[in-house]
Motif scaffolding. Structure first.
Motif, PDB file in Angstrom:
ATOM      1  N   ASP B  72       0.943  -1.148   0.147  1.00 37.73           N
ATOM      2  CA  ASP B  72       0.066  -0.011  -0.054  1.00 37.73           C
ATOM      3  C   ASP B  72       0.796   1.034   0.068  1.00 37.73           C
ATOM      4  O   ASP B  72       0.353   2.460   0.076  1.00 37.73           O
ATOM      5  CB  ASP B  72      -0.830   0.051   1.263  1.00 37.73           C
ATOM      6  CG  ASP B  72      -1.963  -1.185   1.091  1.00 37.73           C
ATOM      7  OD1 ASP B  72      -2.298  -1.524   0.047  1.00 37.73           O
ATOM      8  OD2 ASP B  72      -2.476  -1.539   1.988  1.00 37.73           O
ATOM      9  N   GLU B  73       2.209   1.024  -0.142  1.00 35.44           N
ATOM     10  CA  GLU B  73       2.971   2.272  -0.058  1.00 35.44           C
ATOM     11  C   GLU B  73       3.018   3.236  -1.412  1.00 35.44           C
ATOM     12  O   GLU B  73       2.591   2.903  -2.427  1.00 35.44           O
ATOM     13  CB  GLU B  73       4.507   1.918   0.107  1.00 35.44           C
ATOM     14  CG  GLU B  73       5.172   2.437   1.059  1.00 35.44           C
ATOM     15  CD  GLU B  73       6.507   1.766   1.162  1.00 35.44           C
ATOM     16  OE1 GLU B  73       7.616   2.299   1.143  1.00 35.44           O
ATOM     17  OE2 GLU B  73       6.556   0.739   1.738  1.00 35.44           O
ATOM     18  N   LYS B  74       2.872   4.370  -1.155  1.00 39.34           N
ATOM     19  CA  LYS B  74       2.781   5.383  -2.349  1.00 39.34           C
ATOM     20  C   LYS B  74       3.836   5.113  -3.107  1.00 39.34           C
ATOM     21  O   LYS B  74       5.059   5.248  -2.692  1.00 39.34           O
ATOM     22  CB  LYS B  74       2.759   6.830  -1.891  1.00 39.34           C
ATOM     23  CG  LYS B  74       1.240   7.139  -1.170  1.00 39.34           C
ATOM     24  CD  LYS B  74       1.058   8.492  -1.125  1.00 39.34           C
ATOM     25  CE  LYS B  74      -0.260   8.910  -0.669  1.00 39.34           C
ATOM     26  NZ  LYS B  74      -0.488  10.259  -0.344  1.00 39.34           N
ATOM     27  N   PRO B  75       4.031   5.318  -4.698  1.00 41.51           N
ATOM     28  CA  PRO B  75       5.070   5.183  -5.510  1.00 41.51           C
ATOM     29  C   PRO B  75       6.148   6.033  -5.104  1.00 41.51           C
ATOM     30  O   PRO B  75       7.422   5.598  -5.018  1.00 41.51           O
ATOM     31  CB  PRO B  75       4.500   5.322  -6.861  1.00 41.51           C
ATOM     32  CG  PRO B  75       3.098   5.120  -6.581  1.00 41.51           C
ATOM     33  CD  PRO B  75       2.604   5.137  -5.301  1.00 41.51           C
TER      34      PRO B  75
END
Lengths: 356, 356
Positions: B72-75
Motif C-alpha cells: 500500500d506504499e505510495k510510489p
C-alpha cells in the motif's frame, strides 16, 4: 395505484416493430391491468397487431408518429430535425401525463437527449444515468452509469451514487451498500473523478457508502449499488455479456468433443440451461434512466422478444415504485440542500408527472 | 540465445517469499536452462530454499536486499525512501545486464515508477503499458493497458496500439488485428481520447487497425490486440475474473441441489475442470510492461504458486522474443519519425540491455 400506462416507441431497435409489437402484446396478455400506447407508423402497427388474436384493444392505443430516428443518427439531429419521431411522441405522452413511463429500444444518445429535453431532469441532477441490475453470486447489483455519460465529474458520480441508493431502497433494500468502482480499494488509487466522488459520498447523510470496489467484488456481491462513468459501465456490461457467451460456447465445444462427453452433456443439459437462464442478458435487459422527471427505460437495441418484454416489465416496476417521486424527495434533501452553486439551467420546468 | 536469467523480487505480493520461493524453484526445476536471481532478505530466502531438496544451486543466485516495499506504499515513497528495496535491486540487475528480465508480484504503482526510473522508457514512449493475454472463444487477445495509466491521452492509446501490435507479432501473428475498446463502433461514439487515438491509428503505416470494438467483441475474438486506458482495462480484467468465479460458483450450487444433479455434476466434473483450467486467471497471470528498455513482468499480487509460475514463464517468453529490441525498432519507425514535438525528458538515457 391506477393501472400503469406504458408508452412504447415501437419503431426503435435493431428489429423494429416486428419484434416490439409481439413483445408488447405478450406483456398486455400477461398483465391484466397494463395499458400500452404503441407509438409509430400506425399502418405498420395496425397490421402487425391484426396478426395476433385475442388482443384486448381496450388496453391498447396506437399513436401515429410520422418519423423514425435511425440507430446511427446523431442526437443533435434527432433533437432538431424530427419533431414527429416515435421516440419523441412516446416521451411527450409521459410529459402530458397520458402515460406513466416510456420504453424504447432505439438510439441511446437520441433517447437521452430527447428525454432531457421533453421530461427535464430532477432538481439537483446534472445528467441522468442509465442503470440496470446485474447478477451476482446470490443476488443482483445495480450498476450505473451504463453509457449515457462517457465522461463524468466527481459531482456526477456522487449524484449517481445517491440515485442508485434510492433505487435500491425502492427494491426493498433498507440500507443499500453503495460503492465506487475503482482500480484498487485504497484511497490513493484511481483518477481524480473517483477520488473526488468518494469524498462527496463519505460526507452524504444517511448513505451506506462502502468506499471503492474492484471488478471482482462486483460479481461477488460486495455492493448493492456500484457506480462508475458510462464509458467504464458500458464496456463492463458488454464484456460481461461477451464473456458469459464465450464460456457457454467453450462449454458446448467441450461437451461435443467425444461420445462420453456428449452423453454427460445431454445429462447436464437441464442444469446448464438453468444456469444460462439465470445469467442470460435478456433477463437483465432494460436500463432505467435515473434523474428525469418521468420514467424512461432503454431496452438493448439488439433485444429480442424476451428481452423487450423484460424492459417493459422493468418500466412497470419503476411505475409501481414511483421512482421519480422517491428520487425527487431524496435528492432535494441530499443534493439541492448541499449545493450553494447555481443548480443548472434545465431543471426548473416541471413536466406533468402522472398521478399514481 | 544465451540461457535466460530472471531476477525475481521475492518479497512482493500478498503471500511474499513463502509463495514466491517455492514457485521460483518449480520454474527452475521445469526449465533446465533457466537461471534465477532471488532478490530479498537473504536469511529468509536461504531458509526457504533449504526446505527444498534437489535445488540446482548453480542456476540460483540469492541477492540480499535490505528493504521491502509495502503493497500500500505510495510510489513516490518507494522511489525516494527505499534505495535498497528488493524491487529496485531486481530492476537494477536488469539494467546492469546481470538479468534479462524482472518479475515482481509487488505494489504495481511502485513497480511502474521504479521501472521507469531504473530502466527508462524506449524512445518515443511516454508511459509504459501493462499487457496480458485474455482468453477468447478460440484463442487469446492481448489487452492493454491494465492499470498502469488511469488517465490516457489519445497519443498514449495510439502508442499502446503500436506496442501491442509488435507484441502480437512476436507471438507469431503476422498481421495482428488492433482495435480500440469503445462504447460503440460508430465514429461518433466515445470520449475525445479514443476518437483522437482512432485517427492516429488509422494513419499509422503497416498497422492492421480495425477501428472500435465493444466489450462483447473482445471475448468473441474480434481483435488480436485490444487497447484501452488503465482504468477501463483494470476494471474489465478484474470483473472478468469475478464473473468467471461467479458462474463457477452458481454452477456448483446447481450441481449440489439434488441427488440427481449431484450425480450429473460428478459425471460432468472432468469437463468442468477442463473448462475452468482453460479459463483460470492463474494461467493468464503475468502482465508485461511494454515500452521500457528492459523486460518487466508484473504478477498479480494475489497470485498463488501456480500464478507466479505463469508470470515467470511469461518473462522467459518475453526474453526469448527479445521484446524490447523488437519494440525499439518498430517504435523508432512509427512513433519517433512521426513526431515533430519534443520526445520527452526521460527517454534519452539507455540502460544496459542484456545481449541475448
Amino acid at each position: 395505484m391506477s393501472a400503469p400506462i406504458i408508452a412504447i416507441d415501437a419503431m426503435g431497435g435493431d428489429f423494429g416493430p416486428h419484434c416490439i409489437v409481439p413483445a408488447s402484446l405478450d406483456c398486455l396478455a400477461e398483465s391484466p391491468s397494463l395499458h400500452l400506447a404503441l407509438v409509430g407508423q400506425s399502418s405498420v402497427l395496425e397490421e402487425l397487431v391484426s396478426r395476433h388474436k385475442g388482443v384486448d384493444r381496450s388496453r391498447l392505443l396506437i399513436v401515429h408518429a410520422e418519423e423514425i430516428i435511425g440507430m446511427d443518427e446523431k442526437p443533435a439531429q434527432a433533437l432538431r430535425g424530427k419533431p414527429q419521431s416515435s421516440m419523441r411522441l412516446a416521451l411527450e405522452l409521459v410529459r402530458e401525463g397520458r402515460a406513466h413511463a416510456c420504453v424504447s429500444a432505439g438510439n441511446t444518445g437520441a433517447l437521452m437527449a430527447l428525454a432531457r429535453l421533453v421530461l427535464k431532469t430532477l432538481p439537483g441532477v446534472d445528467r441522468p444515468a442509465m442503470m440496470t441490475a446485474i447478477p451476482t453470486r446470490e443476488g443482483t447489483c445495480l450498476l450505473l452509469d451504463l453509457g449515457a455519460n462517457v465522461d463524468c465529474s466527481a459531482e456526477q458520480l456522487y449524484q449517481f451514487g445517491v440515485m442508485g441508493s434510492v433505487a435500491a431502497q425502492s427494491l426493498g433494500i433498507a440500507s443499500p451498500r453503495v460503492a465506487l468502482l475503482n482500480v484498487g480499494t485504497e484511497d490513493i488509487k484511481g483518477n481524480q473523478q473517483v477520488k473526488g466522488a468518494s469524498l462527496l459520498l463519505q460526507r452524504a447523510r444517511d448513505l451506506n457508502y462502502q468506499g471503492f470496489i474492484e471488478g471482482d467484488g462486483l460479481f461477488r456481491g460486495d455492493a448493492d449499488v456500484a457506480v462508475c462513468d458510462g464509458f467504464v459501465g458500458n464496456i463492463l456490461l458488454k464484456s460481461s455479456e461477451g464473456l458469459v457467451q464465450m464460456v457457454a460456447w467453450r462449454a458446448e465445444a467441450l461437451f461435443r468433443r467425444s461420445l462420453m462427453s456428449r452423453i454427460v452433456g445431454a445429462l447436464a443439459l437441464p442444469l446448464l440451461r438453468q444456469l444460462r437462464a439465470d445469467l442470460r442478458p435478456a433477463q437483465y435487459n432494460g436500463a432505467s434512466f435515473l434523474g428525469l422527471q418521468g420514467i424512461v427505460v432503454k431496452s438493448h437495441g439488439a433485444a429480442g422478444r424476451e428481452g423487450f418484454r423484460a424492459a417493459v416489465r422493468r418500466a412497470t416496476e419503476d411505475v409501481r415504485h414511483n421512482l421519480p417521486q422517491r428520487l425527487h424527495s431524496r435528492l432535494e434533501d441530499l443534493l439541492v440542500s448541499q449545493r450553494s452553486d447555481n443548480s443548472g439551467d434545465d431543471v426548473t420546468a416541471t413536466g406533468g408527472s402522472p398521478s399514481n
